[in-house]
Design a protein around this motif. Sequence first.
Motif, PDB file in Angstrom:
ATOM      1  N   GLY A 155     -11.818   7.075   2.304  1.00 41.72           N
ATOM      2  CA  GLY A 155     -11.327   6.529   1.052  1.00 41.72           C
ATOM      3  C   GLY A 155     -10.238   7.345   0.398  1.00 41.72           C
ATOM      4  O   GLY A 155      -9.853   7.078  -0.743  1.00 41.72           O
TER       5      GLY A 155
ATOM      6  N   GLU B  83     -13.240  -3.707   1.084  1.00 41.02           N
ATOM      7  CA  GLU B  83     -14.603  -4.135   0.747  1.00 41.02           C
ATOM      8  C   GLU B  83     -14.654  -5.638   0.490  1.00 41.02           C
ATOM      9  O   GLU B  83     -15.625  -6.306   0.880  1.00 41.02           O
ATOM     10  CB  GLU B  83     -15.100  -3.373  -0.486  1.00 41.02           C
ATOM     11  CG  GLU B  83     -15.171  -1.864  -0.329  1.00 41.02           C
ATOM     12  CD  GLU B  83     -16.113  -1.405   0.767  1.00 41.02           C
ATOM     13  OE1 GLU B  83     -16.966  -2.196   1.204  1.00 41.02           O
ATOM     14  OE2 GLU B  83     -15.991  -0.241   1.189  1.00 41.02           O
ATOM     15  N   VAL B  84     -13.632  -6.184  -0.150  1.00 42.09           N
ATOM     16  CA  VAL B  84     -13.587  -7.624  -0.417  1.00 42.09           C
ATOM     17  C   VAL B  84     -13.551  -8.410   0.889  1.00 42.09           C
ATOM     18  O   VAL B  84     -14.320  -9.366   1.087  1.00 42.09           O
ATOM     19  CB  VAL B  84     -12.372  -7.980  -1.296  1.00 42.09           C
ATOM     20  CG1 VAL B  84     -12.181  -9.496  -1.354  1.00 42.09           C
ATOM     21  CG2 VAL B  84     -12.547  -7.424  -2.704  1.00 42.09           C
TER      22      VAL B  84
ATOM     23  N   THR C 282      -4.344   5.975  -6.759  1.00 39.92           N
ATOM     24  CA  THR C 282      -4.840   4.637  -7.087  1.00 39.92           C
ATOM     25  C   THR C 282      -4.513   3.646  -5.974  1.00 39.92           C
ATOM     26  O   THR C 282      -5.187   2.611  -5.833  1.00 39.92           O
ATOM     27  CB  THR C 282      -4.232   4.137  -8.409  1.00 39.92           C
ATOM     28  OG1 THR C 282      -2.800   4.201  -8.325  1.00 39.92           O
ATOM     29  CG2 THR C 282      -4.706   4.980  -9.582  1.00 39.92           C
TER      30      THR C 282
ATOM     31  N   ARG D 294     -16.889  -8.203   2.868  1.00 44.81           N
ATOM     32  CA  ARG D 294     -17.961  -9.088   2.387  1.00 44.81           C
ATOM     33  C   ARG D 294     -17.746 -10.530   2.832  1.00 44.81           C
ATOM     34  O   ARG D 294     -18.717 -11.280   3.003  1.00 44.81           O
ATOM     35  CB  ARG D 294     -18.048  -9.007   0.855  1.00 44.81           C
ATOM     36  CG  ARG D 294     -18.586  -7.696   0.332  1.00 44.81           C
ATOM     37  CD  ARG D 294     -18.920  -7.772  -1.149  1.00 44.81           C
ATOM     38  NE  ARG D 294     -17.730  -7.903  -1.969  1.00 44.81           N
ATOM     39  CZ  ARG D 294     -17.079  -6.880  -2.491  1.00 44.81           C
ATOM     40  NH1 ARG D 294     -17.481  -5.647  -2.261  1.00 44.81           N
ATOM     41  NH2 ARG D 294     -16.023  -7.080  -3.260  1.00 44.81           N
TER      42      ARG D 294
ATOM     43  N   ASP E  38      -7.361   3.856  -3.590  1.00 40.28           N
ATOM     44  CA  ASP E  38      -8.511   3.195  -4.226  1.00 40.28           C
ATOM     45  C   ASP E  38      -8.398   1.676  -4.101  1.00 40.28           C
ATOM     46  O   ASP E  38      -9.385   0.989  -3.811  1.00 40.28           O
ATOM     47  CB  ASP E  38      -8.588   3.579  -5.711  1.00 40.28           C
ATOM     48  CG  ASP E  38      -8.884   5.055  -5.925  1.00 40.28           C
ATOM     49  OD1 ASP E  38      -9.359   5.706  -4.974  1.00 40.28           O
ATOM     50  OD2 ASP E  38      -8.632   5.553  -7.033  1.00 40.28           O
ATOM     51  N   ALA E  39      -7.186   1.157  -4.305  1.00 36.42           N
ATOM     52  CA  ALA E  39      -6.975  -0.294  -4.206  1.00 36.42           C
ATOM     53  C   ALA E  39      -7.152  -0.784  -2.780  1.00 36.42           C
ATOM     54  O   ALA E  39      -7.718  -1.855  -2.544  1.00 36.42           O
ATOM     55  CB  ALA E  39      -5.577  -0.648  -4.716  1.00 36.42           C
TER      56      ALA E  39
ATOM     57  N   GLN F  21      -9.098   0.576  -0.527  1.00 33.16           N
ATOM     58  CA  GLN F  21     -10.533   0.597  -0.246  1.00 33.16           C
ATOM     59  C   GLN F  21     -11.215  -0.636  -0.820  1.00 33.16           C
ATOM     60  O   GLN F  21     -12.060  -1.261  -0.170  1.00 33.16           O
ATOM     61  CB  GLN F  21     -11.164   1.864  -0.820  1.00 33.16           C
ATOM     62  CG  GLN F  21     -12.654   2.005  -0.538  1.00 33.16           C
ATOM     63  CD  GLN F  21     -12.945   2.331   0.914  1.00 33.16           C
ATOM     64  OE1 GLN F  21     -12.492   3.336   1.435  1.00 33.16           O
ATOM     65  NE2 GLN F  21     -13.716   1.475   1.586  1.00 33.16           N
ATOM     66  N   GLU F  22     -10.831  -1.008  -2.035  1.00 31.35           N
ATOM     67  CA  GLU F  22     -11.419  -2.190  -2.661  1.00 31.35           C
ATOM     68  C   GLU F  22     -11.035  -3.451  -1.892  1.00 31.35           C
ATOM     69  O   GLU F  22     -11.860  -4.364  -1.715  1.00 31.35           O
ATOM     70  CB  GLU F  22     -10.956  -2.291  -4.120  1.00 31.35           C
ATOM     71  CG  GLU F  22     -11.557  -3.470  -4.869  1.00 31.35           C
ATOM     72  CD  GLU F  22     -13.075  -3.447  -4.905  1.00 31.35           C
ATOM     73  OE1 GLU F  22     -13.678  -4.545  -4.915  1.00 31.35           O
ATOM     74  OE2 GLU F  22     -13.659  -2.345  -4.902  1.00 31.35           O
ATOM     75  N   LEU F  23      -9.790  -3.516  -1.427  1.00 31.29           N
ATOM     76  CA  LEU F  23      -9.360  -4.653  -0.621  1.00 31.29           C
ATOM     77  C   LEU F  23     -10.198  -4.753   0.649  1.00 31.29           C
ATOM     78  O   LEU F  23     -10.649  -5.847   1.031  1.00 31.29           O
ATOM     79  CB  LEU F  23      -7.882  -4.509  -0.255  1.00 31.29           C
ATOM     80  CG  LEU F  23      -7.323  -5.551   0.734  1.00 31.29           C
ATOM     81  CD1 LEU F  23      -7.403  -6.950   0.137  1.00 31.29           C
ATOM     82  CD2 LEU F  23      -5.887  -5.214   1.125  1.00 31.29           C
TER      83      LEU F  23
END
Length: 344
Positions: free
Chosen positions: A223, A258-259, A248, A262, A251-252, A254-256
Amino acid sequence: MVHDEDDEELVNARWQALGVRPFDQEVYLEALRHPQMGVAGWAVGLCAPVTRVRRAADRLLELGLLHRTARQRSRLAPVDPQLAVRAVVRRRQEEVDRLVEAAGSLSEQLADTYEHGRLRARPERILEVVEGADETSAQIGELLADADAEVCVIDAPPYVSPNEHGRAVDDGLRARGIRSRVLYDAQGLDHAGKFPRAMAAVAAGEQVRVVASAPLKLLLVDGRVALLPLTGSESGQRHRSVVVHGSTLTDALQELFEVVWRQAAPLRGRGQLPDGRLAREEGLTAAEQELVELLGSGLTDEVIARHLGVSDRTLRRRVRELQDRLGSTGRFQAGVRAAQRGWL
């Protein structure tokens, strides 16, 4: 031959390693020679003030070299050196372990502060452009080698090299206790060797999922650092990638990941249903269960047919038979009913 002075220095160094001061050594040795004399008697033997000897005795008591006697709690006596010294060594080792742990945590915090300071001074450090396919492949290897906890991969075309990003599950990360999650683009699995590698990763216990269309291809390590392409070219010096350091942006990314993770369908091994039941318990043959899993993963017919070693016509026939068994008139309805039965 070692001189007496050298012997004395060596002994003093050993005592100091245990955290025992020079005068405290003298008090402990006097206590060993005259265990019943107590602090006052040891002070007489050493020709030293009682208050000074008592302070030394208190330190020896804290180290575990002296103890309070059972009959008279105010009276001190020496502990058996074979037991006491080992206990002191254990405590010192525990202190060192705590120090190492604290230093490691502190160094990470300071490193983050230092890196943030560098980024404020020179923001361009966040991004590092990598030129050429060979350099990109080398950078991938370095990032994987530096991984500490987790590697996240979105594996999608175009590819710089046949093994690009797929190395994340092949380079011994599991042996180092590093978690890896790999998202395959369904179209990307058409490339030679991709699907067998993905299935081998599943068999080895890796987490692998398939998404119909990946938004980008990505390598994300812990990450904190990411690599992604800047160009669509697959070959030679025309290829450019960018390494993104902790910010950041990472971080973005990593969030992408995870989306998309899922939303993706898990790629599972043969014969195992999602809740742990075996396929045969549902009356499914191994071939039927494998087909259900492949269809449920969102793979293209071309990839499925190639993996099963059958023609497109044979695959279509087997899909129709599966639909008939589920009482469905189309693939979507078949998927719904397979999910209702717990097959997906």
